[in-house]
Design a protein around this motif. Sequence first.
Motif, PDB file in Angstrom:
ATOM      1  N   THR A  93       0.803  -1.218   0.000  1.00 46.83           N
ATOM      2  CA  THR A  93       0.000   0.000   0.000  1.00 46.83           C
ATOM      3  C   THR A  93       0.842   1.276   0.000  1.00 46.83           C
ATOM      4  N   GLY A  94       2.171   1.142   0.011  1.00 44.11           N
ATOM      5  CA  GLY A  94       3.034   2.325   0.042  1.00 44.11           C
ATOM      6  C   GLY A  94       3.402   2.807  -1.355  1.00 44.11           C
ATOM      7  N   SER A  95       4.306   3.771  -1.386  1.00 41.65           N
ATOM      8  CA  SER A  95       4.722   4.365  -2.659  1.00 41.65           C
ATOM      9  C   SER A  95       5.372   3.312  -3.574  1.00 41.65           C
ATOM     10  N   THR A 151       0.942  -7.307   1.584  1.00 43.07           N
ATOM     11  CA  THR A 151       0.850  -6.974   3.018  1.00 43.07           C
ATOM     12  C   THR A 151       0.785  -5.464   3.196  1.00 43.07           C
ATOM     13  N   SER A 168      -1.654  -0.805   8.103  1.00 48.01           N
ATOM     14  CA  SER A 168      -3.006  -0.550   8.621  1.00 48.01           C
ATOM     15  C   SER A 168      -3.991  -0.074   7.557  1.00 48.01           C
ATOM     16  N   ALA A 228      11.009  -2.680  10.558  1.00 49.96           N
ATOM     17  CA  ALA A 228      10.020  -3.772  10.450  1.00 49.96           C
ATOM     18  C   ALA A 228      10.350  -4.705   9.296  1.00 49.96           C
ATOM     19  N   GLU A 287      16.614  -0.060   5.030  1.00 49.78           N
ATOM     20  CA  GLU A 287      16.911  -0.132   6.462  1.00 49.78           C
ATOM     21  C   GLU A 287      17.405  -1.529   6.856  1.00 49.78           C
ATOM     22  N   MET A 309      10.441   5.554 -10.305  1.00 46.57           N
ATOM     23  CA  MET A 309      10.808   4.339  -9.572  1.00 46.57           C
ATOM     24  C   MET A 309      10.288   3.066 -10.225  1.00 46.57           C
TER      25      MET A 309
HETATM   26  N1  LIG Z   1       9.322   5.658  -2.286  1.00 42.62           N
HETATM   27  C1  LIG Z   1      10.407   5.579  -3.012  1.00 42.62           C
HETATM   28  O1  LIG Z   1      10.485   6.154  -4.093  1.00 42.62           O
HETATM   29  C2  LIG Z   1      11.594   4.784  -2.509  1.00 42.62           C
HETATM   30  C3  LIG Z   1      12.776   4.797  -3.254  1.00 42.62           C
HETATM   31  C4  LIG Z   1      13.831   4.006  -2.832  1.00 42.62           C
HETATM   32  C5  LIG Z   1      13.723   3.238  -1.692  1.00 42.62           C
HETATM   33  N2  LIG Z   1      12.565   3.266  -0.974  1.00 42.62           N
HETATM   34  C6  LIG Z   1      12.483   2.455   0.255  1.00 42.62           C
HETATM   35  O2  LIG Z   1      11.360   1.594   0.148  1.00 42.62           O
HETATM   36  C7  LIG Z   1      10.756   1.407   1.431  1.00 42.62           C
HETATM   37  C8  LIG Z   1       9.298   1.826   1.331  1.00 42.62           C
HETATM   38  O3  LIG Z   1       9.242   3.217   1.061  1.00 42.62           O
HETATM   39  P1  LIG Z   1       7.886   3.918   0.629  1.00 42.62           P
HETATM   40  O4  LIG Z   1       8.248   5.293   0.243  1.00 42.62           O
HETATM   41  O5  LIG Z   1       7.164   3.056  -0.328  1.00 42.62           O
HETATM   42  O6  LIG Z   1       7.121   3.949   2.040  1.00 42.62           O
HETATM   43  P2  LIG Z   1       5.587   4.254   2.313  1.00 42.62           P
HETATM   44  O7  LIG Z   1       4.946   4.902   1.163  1.00 42.62           O
HETATM   45  O8  LIG Z   1       5.526   4.913   3.651  1.00 42.62           O
HETATM   46  O9  LIG Z   1       4.945   2.786   2.436  1.00 42.62           O
HETATM   47  C9  LIG Z   1       5.338   1.918   3.460  1.00 42.62           C
HETATM   48  C10 LIG Z   1       4.627   0.588   3.323  1.00 42.62           C
HETATM   49  O10 LIG Z   1       5.016  -0.223   4.429  1.00 42.62           O
HETATM   50  C11 LIG Z   1       3.872  -0.511   5.260  1.00 42.62           C
HETATM   51  N3  LIG Z   1       4.326  -0.400   6.643  1.00 42.62           N
HETATM   52  C12 LIG Z   1       4.602   0.720   7.333  1.00 42.62           C
HETATM   53  N4  LIG Z   1       5.002   0.428   8.582  1.00 42.62           N
HETATM   54  C13 LIG Z   1       4.984  -0.933   8.672  1.00 42.62           C
HETATM   55  C14 LIG Z   1       5.251  -1.846   9.717  1.00 42.62           C
HETATM   56  N5  LIG Z   1       5.660  -1.444  10.939  1.00 42.62           N
HETATM   57  N6  LIG Z   1       5.120  -3.168   9.467  1.00 42.62           N
HETATM   58  C15 LIG Z   1       4.727  -3.606   8.247  1.00 42.62           C
HETATM   59  N7  LIG Z   1       4.427  -2.784   7.215  1.00 42.62           N
HETATM   60  C16 LIG Z   1       4.570  -1.465   7.430  1.00 42.62           C
HETATM   61  C17 LIG Z   1       2.837   0.539   4.895  1.00 42.62           C
HETATM   62  O11 LIG Z   1       1.524   0.078   5.179  1.00 42.62           O
HETATM   63  P3  LIG Z   1       0.297   1.140   5.398  1.00 42.62           P
HETATM   64  O12 LIG Z   1       0.064   1.766   4.046  1.00 42.62           O
HETATM   65  O13 LIG Z   1      -0.815   0.294   5.843  1.00 42.62           O
HETATM   66  O14 LIG Z   1       0.781   2.118   6.413  1.00 42.62           O
HETATM   67  C18 LIG Z   1       3.115   0.688   3.404  1.00 42.62           C
HETATM   68  O15 LIG Z   1       2.552  -0.412   2.700  1.00 42.62           O
HETATM   69  C19 LIG Z   1      11.566   2.246   2.408  1.00 42.62           C
HETATM   70  O16 LIG Z   1      12.514   1.455   3.027  1.00 42.62           O
HETATM   71  C20 LIG Z   1      12.257   3.274   1.519  1.00 42.62           C
HETATM   72  O17 LIG Z   1      13.481   3.715   2.046  1.00 42.62           O
HETATM   73  C21 LIG Z   1      11.503   4.014  -1.350  1.00 42.62           C
END
Ligand SMILES: NC(=O)c1ccc[n+]([C@@H]2O[C@H](COP(=O)([O-])OP(=O)(O)OC[C@H]3O[C@@H](n4cnc5c(N)ncnc54)[C@H](OP(=O)(O)O)[C@@H]3O)[C@@H](O)[C@H]2O)c1
Length: 391
Positions: A16-18, A40, A43, A109, A130, A270
């Motif tokens: 559900t994240g980015s 997965t 919330s 996590a 991480e 991405m």
């Molecule tokens: N976004 C990017 O462009 C990018 C680029 C490079 C690397 N990354 C890396 O990719 C990872 C995800 O980034 P993101 O930007 O996609 O983050 P994000 O948009 O905040 O999404 C996080 C995801 O993880 C879930 N989540 C959050 N806390 C959790 C927990 N305690 N246990 C299990 N699941 C959990 C969230 O669920 P809910 O939606 O239900 O909260 C959501 O599905 C990070 O490590 C980031 O550094 C991201």
Amino acid sequence: MYTDSNKRHIAILGSTGSIGTQAIDVVRAHPDQFVVEVLTANSNADLLIQQAELVRPNVVVICDESRYDQVFAALDPLDIKVYAGAASVASVVQMDSIDMVLTAMVGYAGLLPTIRAIEAGKHIALANKETLVVAGELITRLAAEKGVNIYPVDSEHSAIFQCLVGEFHNPIEKIVLTASGGPFRGKDRAFLETVTKAQALKHPNWSMGAKITIDSATLMNKGLEVIEAKWLFGLTPEQIEVIVHPQSIIHSLVQFEDGSMKAQMGLPDMRLPIQFALGYPNRLKSDFPRFDFRQFPSLTFEQPDLETFRNLQLAFDALRQGGNAPCIINAANEVAVDAFLHERLSFLGISDVIAECLATATFVAAPTYDDYVSTDTETRRLASERIKSLV
Ligand SMILES: NC(=O)c1ccc[n+]([C@@H]2O[C@H](COP(=O)([O-])OP(=O)(O)OC[C@H]3O[C@@H](n4cnc5c(N)ncnc54)[C@H](OP(=O)(O)O)[C@@H]3O)[C@@H](O)[C@H]2O)c1
């Protein structure tokens, strides 16, 4: 070995994240290549249900147990198994039907499910940087023992990986990680004293989750990437350079021992590195917007300002210190960023908290998994106490 020679069966953790939502776009654009086995979320039950209705996985996990009934009621009639709780994520990644696990959840996590997936021999498409920051030595050793490949999703590491294809036998002299510089590039400490959460969340080039967007503004994201690169590519700190490149077109570079440099370029999107990791070694056809030199007549480069953006320096310090030092800065950073996002800590306070934790948390030179867990717990306590004392 993949279970089905025609299609790759994937678990998307953090769907559900980015990164997770973009991964679903990639997978849906290539139904002949991918099957989604698991989704997965933490919330966000509504989005998880919508995604499951679209891609019909075998299993979904909602970490927040209070949302289980809602997800079960929606998906059980579709014959989708529903589980709740963090422990379920760590167990479903071991399902026989999965070939590859995309770790796209945010923060610490990600560590345990990644370990469990590697133990079960699943290849990893790693977005959750991480994990390698906290326990790079343990993860890379385990992956080597189990014959598991870790494909980087981070655009910089994907760039380096793409430059290395066909070159794996040639030693790397150094790598150059590019950084956009974030929304506060060129600003001084006086300016940063008063910046708000809304200002910090406005990234110039990338649309990402809140935590990584703040990490980009403080340059901690680049610091975490330096540590991630050490473990992915087996480098010393001296072989890793960071350069600010505000246009985010060159995603990173490798310099080989003959002095030749290779770079990977493209518009910031991405979906490309996600697709490359999921589809490796194939380059799947895409309709992503193409780069045009005429729209970018100049690509520029500058030194990062390590005095103003102390987090990058702190990450290099932790990398040189080794042991559990990177785990300490990761935990301190997660707590400090969360406090900044809840307006309980100033922007500059983030590095103060990390520096203090790095100086005071118990150092362990050769940590085990249990040491990482206790380091994370101890550092979160120290960071929270420090933040409370500042209010
Ligand atoms: N976004 C990017 O462009 C990018 C680029 C490079 C690397 N990354 C890396 O990719 C990872 C995800 O980034 P993101 O930007 O996609 O983050 P994000 O948009 O905040 O999404 C996080 C995801 O993880 C879930 N989540 C959050 N806390 C959790 C927990 N305690 N246990 C299990 N699941 C959990 C969230 O669920 P809910 O939606 O239900 O909260 C959501 O599905 C990070 O490590 C980031 O550094 C991201």
